[in-house]
Design a protein around this motif. Structure first.
Motif, PDB file in Angstrom:
ATOM      1  N   ILE A   1      53.543 -34.424  -0.833  1.00 34.87           N
ATOM      2  CA  ILE A   1      52.309 -33.640  -1.197  1.00 34.87           C
ATOM      3  C   ILE A   1      52.668 -33.215  -2.821  1.00 34.87           C
ATOM      4  O   ILE A   1      51.834 -33.171  -3.335  1.00 34.87           O
ATOM      5  N   ALA A   2      54.212 -33.063  -3.154  1.00 30.84           N
ATOM      6  CA  ALA A   2      54.240 -32.763  -4.776  1.00 30.84           C
ATOM      7  C   ALA A   2      53.834 -33.908  -5.418  1.00 30.84           C
ATOM      8  O   ALA A   2      53.043 -33.560  -6.473  1.00 30.84           O
ATOM      9  N   ASP A   3      54.175 -35.258  -5.089  1.00 34.73           N
ATOM     10  CA  ASP A   3      53.587 -36.364  -5.632  1.00 34.73           C
ATOM     11  C   ASP A   3      52.071 -36.329  -5.892  1.00 34.73           C
ATOM     12  O   ASP A   3      51.267 -36.825  -6.693  1.00 34.73           O
TER      13      ASP A   3
ATOM     14  N   PRO B   1      43.684 -35.557  -1.684  1.00 33.77           N
ATOM     15  CA  PRO B   1      45.405 -36.014  -1.831  1.00 33.77           C
ATOM     16  C   PRO B   1      45.478 -37.372  -1.679  1.00 33.77           C
ATOM     17  O   PRO B   1      44.439 -37.955  -1.120  1.00 33.77           O
ATOM     18  N   LEU B   2      46.540 -37.868  -2.132  1.00 33.09           N
ATOM     19  CA  LEU B   2      47.080 -39.125  -1.623  1.00 33.09           C
ATOM     20  C   LEU B   2      47.163 -39.536  -0.250  1.00 33.09           C
ATOM     21  O   LEU B   2      47.655 -38.656   0.495  1.00 33.09           O
TER      22      LEU B   2
ATOM     23  N   TYR C   1      52.793 -26.912   1.414  1.00 35.03           N
ATOM     24  CA  TYR C   1      52.157 -26.941  -0.015  1.00 35.03           C
ATOM     25  C   TYR C   1      52.829 -25.855  -1.008  1.00 35.03           C
ATOM     26  O   TYR C   1      52.979 -26.327  -2.126  1.00 35.03           O
ATOM     27  N   GLN C   2      53.387 -24.904  -0.509  1.00 32.43           N
ATOM     28  CA  GLN C   2      54.102 -23.930  -1.264  1.00 32.43           C
ATOM     29  C   GLN C   2      55.291 -24.575  -1.907  1.00 32.43           C
ATOM     30  O   GLN C   2      55.690 -24.153  -3.077  1.00 32.43           O
ATOM     31  N   GLU C   3      55.973 -25.048  -0.842  1.00 29.94           N
ATOM     32  CA  GLU C   3      57.314 -25.626  -1.207  1.00 29.94           C
ATOM     33  C   GLU C   3      56.984 -27.103  -2.310  1.00 29.94           C
ATOM     34  O   GLU C   3      57.781 -27.065  -3.209  1.00 29.94           O
ATOM     35  N   ALA C   4      56.059 -27.668  -2.122  1.00 36.31           N
ATOM     36  CA  ALA C   4      55.618 -28.723  -3.006  1.00 36.31           C
ATOM     37  C   ALA C   4      55.393 -28.244  -4.431  1.00 36.31           C
ATOM     38  O   ALA C   4      55.673 -28.811  -5.602  1.00 36.31           O
TER      39      ALA C   4
ATOM     40  N   GLU D   1      57.045 -27.138 -10.088  1.00 36.79           N
ATOM     41  CA  GLU D   1      57.737 -26.160 -11.079  1.00 36.79           C
ATOM     42  C   GLU D   1      59.139 -25.989 -11.460  1.00 36.79           C
ATOM     43  O   GLU D   1      59.216 -26.002 -12.795  1.00 36.79           O
ATOM     44  N   ALA D   2      59.969 -26.556 -10.335  1.00 37.88           N
ATOM     45  CA  ALA D   2      61.155 -26.546 -11.013  1.00 37.88           C
ATOM     46  C   ALA D   2      61.360 -27.917 -11.750  1.00 37.88           C
ATOM     47  O   ALA D   2      62.321 -27.860 -12.594  1.00 37.88           O
TER      48      ALA D   2
END
Length: 106
Positions: free
Chosen positions: A49-51, A62-63, A92-95, A100-101
């Protein structure tokens, strides 16, 4: 021994046995839910999801890889649609937090 994540309360724990042969024995020690998944499967979905967010931010679709890996996690919540929505939102929030990190590190 593997680390598991509860999809109801998002509690993480490490199993006491090498692997669960009987799905019914795999329960969250915090809330008692059997809607659990290995942490590696959950993390793989969050990373996908982050990617996807990085390469095609909303409102773009989304991919496909993020959808497929997310379905591996969501399948553990069915037929409880309320939990499925909660899990999608949490992933989604963790992604977003992971992105952000990474931005802060660079």
């Amino acid at each position: 021994m593997e680390t598991y994540k509860c999809l109801k309360c998002f509690h993480e724990w490490q199993s006491r046995v090498k692997e669960y042969k009987d799905w019914g024995r795999r329960r969250c020690g915090h809330c008692g839910s059997r809607q659990t998944v290995t942490k590696s499967v959950y993390d793989r979905a969050v990373d996908a999801i982050a990617d996807s967010l990085k390469s095609s931010p909303p409102p773009h679709p989304p991919l496909p890889s993020s959808v497929l890996f997310s379905l591996d996690v969501i399948n553990e919540t069915l037929p409880d649609l309320a939990t499925a929505v909660k899990v999608i939102w949490q992933m989604y929030q963790e992604a977003q937090d992971r992105l952000e990190a990474k931005r802060r590190q660079t």
